[in-house]
Design an enzyme around this catalytic site. Structure first.
Site, PDB file in Angstrom:
ATOM      1  N   ASP A   1      19.729 -40.387 -12.968  1.00  0.00           N
ATOM      2  CA  ASP A   1      18.812 -39.310 -13.338  1.00  0.00           C
ATOM      3  C   ASP A   1      18.635 -38.315 -12.190  1.00  0.00           C
ATOM      4  O   ASP A   1      18.650 -38.698 -11.023  1.00  0.00           O
ATOM      5  CB  ASP A   1      17.457 -39.921 -13.719  1.00  0.00           C
ATOM      6  CG  ASP A   1      16.594 -38.941 -14.491  1.00  0.00           C
ATOM      7  OD1 ASP A   1      17.128 -37.914 -14.973  1.00  0.00           O
ATOM      8  OD2 ASP A   1      15.382 -39.192 -14.615  1.00  0.00           O
TER       9      ASP A   1
ATOM     10  N   ASN B   1      20.192 -34.931 -12.113  1.00  0.00           N
ATOM     11  CA  ASN B   1      21.214 -33.882 -11.935  1.00  0.00           C
ATOM     12  C   ASN B   1      20.613 -32.484 -12.085  1.00  0.00           C
ATOM     13  O   ASN B   1      20.913 -31.571 -11.315  1.00  0.00           O
ATOM     14  CB  ASN B   1      22.332 -34.020 -12.975  1.00  0.00           C
ATOM     15  CG  ASN B   1      23.144 -35.280 -12.779  1.00  0.00           C
ATOM     16  OD1 ASN B   1      23.045 -35.918 -11.747  1.00  0.00           O
ATOM     17  ND2 ASN B   1      23.945 -35.628 -13.776  1.00  0.00           N
TER      18      ASN B   1
ATOM     19  N   ASN C   1      20.113 -37.316 -25.810  1.00  0.00           N
ATOM     20  CA  ASN C   1      20.688 -36.139 -25.116  1.00  0.00           C
ATOM     21  C   ASN C   1      21.372 -35.160 -26.074  1.00  0.00           C
ATOM     22  O   ASN C   1      21.566 -33.995 -25.722  1.00  0.00           O
ATOM     23  CB  ASN C   1      21.690 -36.554 -24.032  1.00  0.00           C
ATOM     24  CG  ASN C   1      21.055 -37.153 -22.799  1.00  0.00           C
ATOM     25  OD1 ASN C   1      21.667 -37.957 -22.094  1.00  0.00           O
ATOM     26  ND2 ASN C   1      19.810 -36.778 -22.505  1.00  0.00           N
TER      27      ASN C   1
HETATM   28  C1  FPP Z   1      20.410 -37.097 -16.102  1.00  0.00           C
HETATM   29  O1  FPP Z   1      20.071 -36.002 -15.319  1.00  0.00           O
HETATM   30  C2  FPP Z   1      21.817 -37.159 -16.267  1.00  0.00           C
HETATM   31  C3  FPP Z   1      22.506 -36.956 -17.440  1.00  0.00           C
HETATM   32  C4  FPP Z   1      21.855 -36.653 -18.716  1.00  0.00           C
HETATM   33  C5  FPP Z   1      23.934 -37.004 -17.469  1.00  0.00           C
HETATM   34  C6  FPP Z   1      24.538 -37.894 -16.427  1.00  0.00           C
HETATM   35  C7  FPP Z   1      25.937 -37.518 -16.345  1.00  0.00           C
HETATM   36  C8  FPP Z   1      26.709 -37.573 -15.259  1.00  0.00           C
HETATM   37  C9  FPP Z   1      26.334 -38.121 -13.941  1.00  0.00           C
HETATM   38  C10 FPP Z   1      28.060 -37.068 -15.351  1.00  0.00           C
HETATM   39  C11 FPP Z   1      28.987 -38.058 -15.995  1.00  0.00           C
HETATM   40  C12 FPP Z   1      28.850 -38.011 -17.449  1.00  0.00           C
HETATM   41  C13 FPP Z   1      29.507 -37.196 -18.292  1.00  0.00           C
HETATM   42  C14 FPP Z   1      29.076 -37.156 -19.724  1.00  0.00           C
HETATM   43  C15 FPP Z   1      30.610 -36.331 -17.833  1.00  0.00           C
HETATM   44  P1  FPP Z   1      19.149 -34.896 -15.960  1.00  0.00           P
HETATM   45  O2  FPP Z   1      20.005 -33.803 -16.460  1.00  0.00           O
HETATM   46  O3  FPP Z   1      18.236 -35.506 -16.987  1.00  0.00           O
HETATM   47  O4  FPP Z   1      18.352 -34.469 -14.698  1.00  0.00           O
HETATM   48  P2  FPP Z   1      16.837 -33.978 -14.652  1.00  0.00           P
HETATM   49  O5  FPP Z   1      15.982 -35.161 -15.014  1.00  0.00           O
HETATM   50  O6  FPP Z   1      16.691 -33.608 -13.223  1.00  0.00           O
HETATM   51  O7  FPP Z   1      16.718 -32.813 -15.578  1.00  0.00           O
END
Ligand code: FPP
Length: 252
Positions: A21, A23, A69
């Site tokens: 979590d 990104n 998602n």
């Molecule tokens: C959560 O961060 C992460 C995800 C929803 C995707 C995780 C995916 C990867 C690490 C890449 C590999 C996977 C694929 C499908 C290529 P968030 O976006 O919820 O972060 P936030 O909580 O900061 O908004």
């Protein structure tokens, strides 16, 4: 004492599960688009998967895309699916070099054809790799997994293939996406939130939980080792007392 040669990690988890979590927040902090955060998330995943295999972890299961998602903005879903295809193409080399088998859990029939095709191809090419199994949870929801499991068992009951008395924990496990895998011993969630978000709910019954404030793209080998050292110091009692465990240890 943070190198991979550090042998103080006596009890490694056999199965490590991760909720990657943060990104989006990482990207925002840097003034980048969320998609850049996911791209850097893939880099972090490559590092952590390689380090896990080197350390001797046998199963690594990462939450790459949840059922929930799908309701993110379509532009983000599209970017993630495009990233999935390009990463699968690009990372095949790394998987082969590190003897890692790629697997997937979740309703992969919902993935765009191109993603599904690429995923199945990489799974096929890596299927004899034995050092570690890396499972991507894609279009995954633990509750959906349980509903599907109940439907499969219900169908077998209707068809007279099994009796009510045949249904036990092992029977349920054999009908989950994780069929054939041991339960996770350690679940790491990055990004500062402390929840399990519909991830492997059956399988984490006795799992140790570890929460890191690091955002996923920043989570590195050293952070992994800290988590493993923390795990190593925990006493897993599985409902027993500490004394019983020590007695069992003494009696071999
Ligand atoms: C959560 O961060 C992460 C995800 C929803 C995707 C995780 C995916 C990867 C690490 C890449 C590999 C996977 C694929 C499908 C290529 P968030 O976006 O919820 O972060 P936030 O909580 O900061 O908004």
């Amino acid at each position: 004492m943070s190198g991979l040669s550090d042998h103080s990690i006596k009890n490694l988890p056999q199965h490590l599960a991760i909720i990657m979590d943060g990104n989006g927040r990482w990207a925002k902090k840097k003034g980048f688009l969320r998609s850049i955060g996911h791209k850097n998330g893939v880099d972090a995943l490559r590092n952590i998967a390689t380090a896990s295999a080197e350390l001797g972890i046998k199963y690594l299961t990462v939450y790459a895309f949840s059922t929930e998602n799908w309701s993110r903005p379509q532009s983000e879903v599209k970017a993630l699916m495009t990233l999935l295809v390009s990463s699968l193409k690009k990372e095949l080399k790394t998987l082969m070099k590190n003897n890692i088998r790629l697997s997937a859990i979740g309703d992969i029939s919902l993935l765009p054809t191109k993603c599904r095709r690429e995923l199945l191809e990489v799974m096929e090419t890596t299927k004899r790799n034995q050092r570690m199994t890396l499972s991507l949870a894609l279009s995954y929801s633990s509750r959906v997994e349980m509903v599907q499991c109940m439907k499969k068992i219900g169908q077998k009951l209707i068809e007279g293939e099994i009796k009510i008395s045949d249904i036990d924990e092992a029977h349920i496990e054999n009908n989950l996406f994780t069929f054939g895998m041991p339960d996770p011993d350690l679940l790491i969630r990055t990004g500062g939130e402390q929840r399990v978000s519909n991830y492997l709910l059956w399988q984490i019954a006795y799992c140790e939980l570890y929460f890191s404030d690091k955002l996923w793209p920043e989570f590195d080998k050293e952070d992994l080792i800290h988590a493993l050292q923390d795990y190593n110091n925990r006493e897993r009692r599985f409902g027993k007392t500490s004394e019983q465990l020590h007695e069992e240890e003494t009696n071999g």
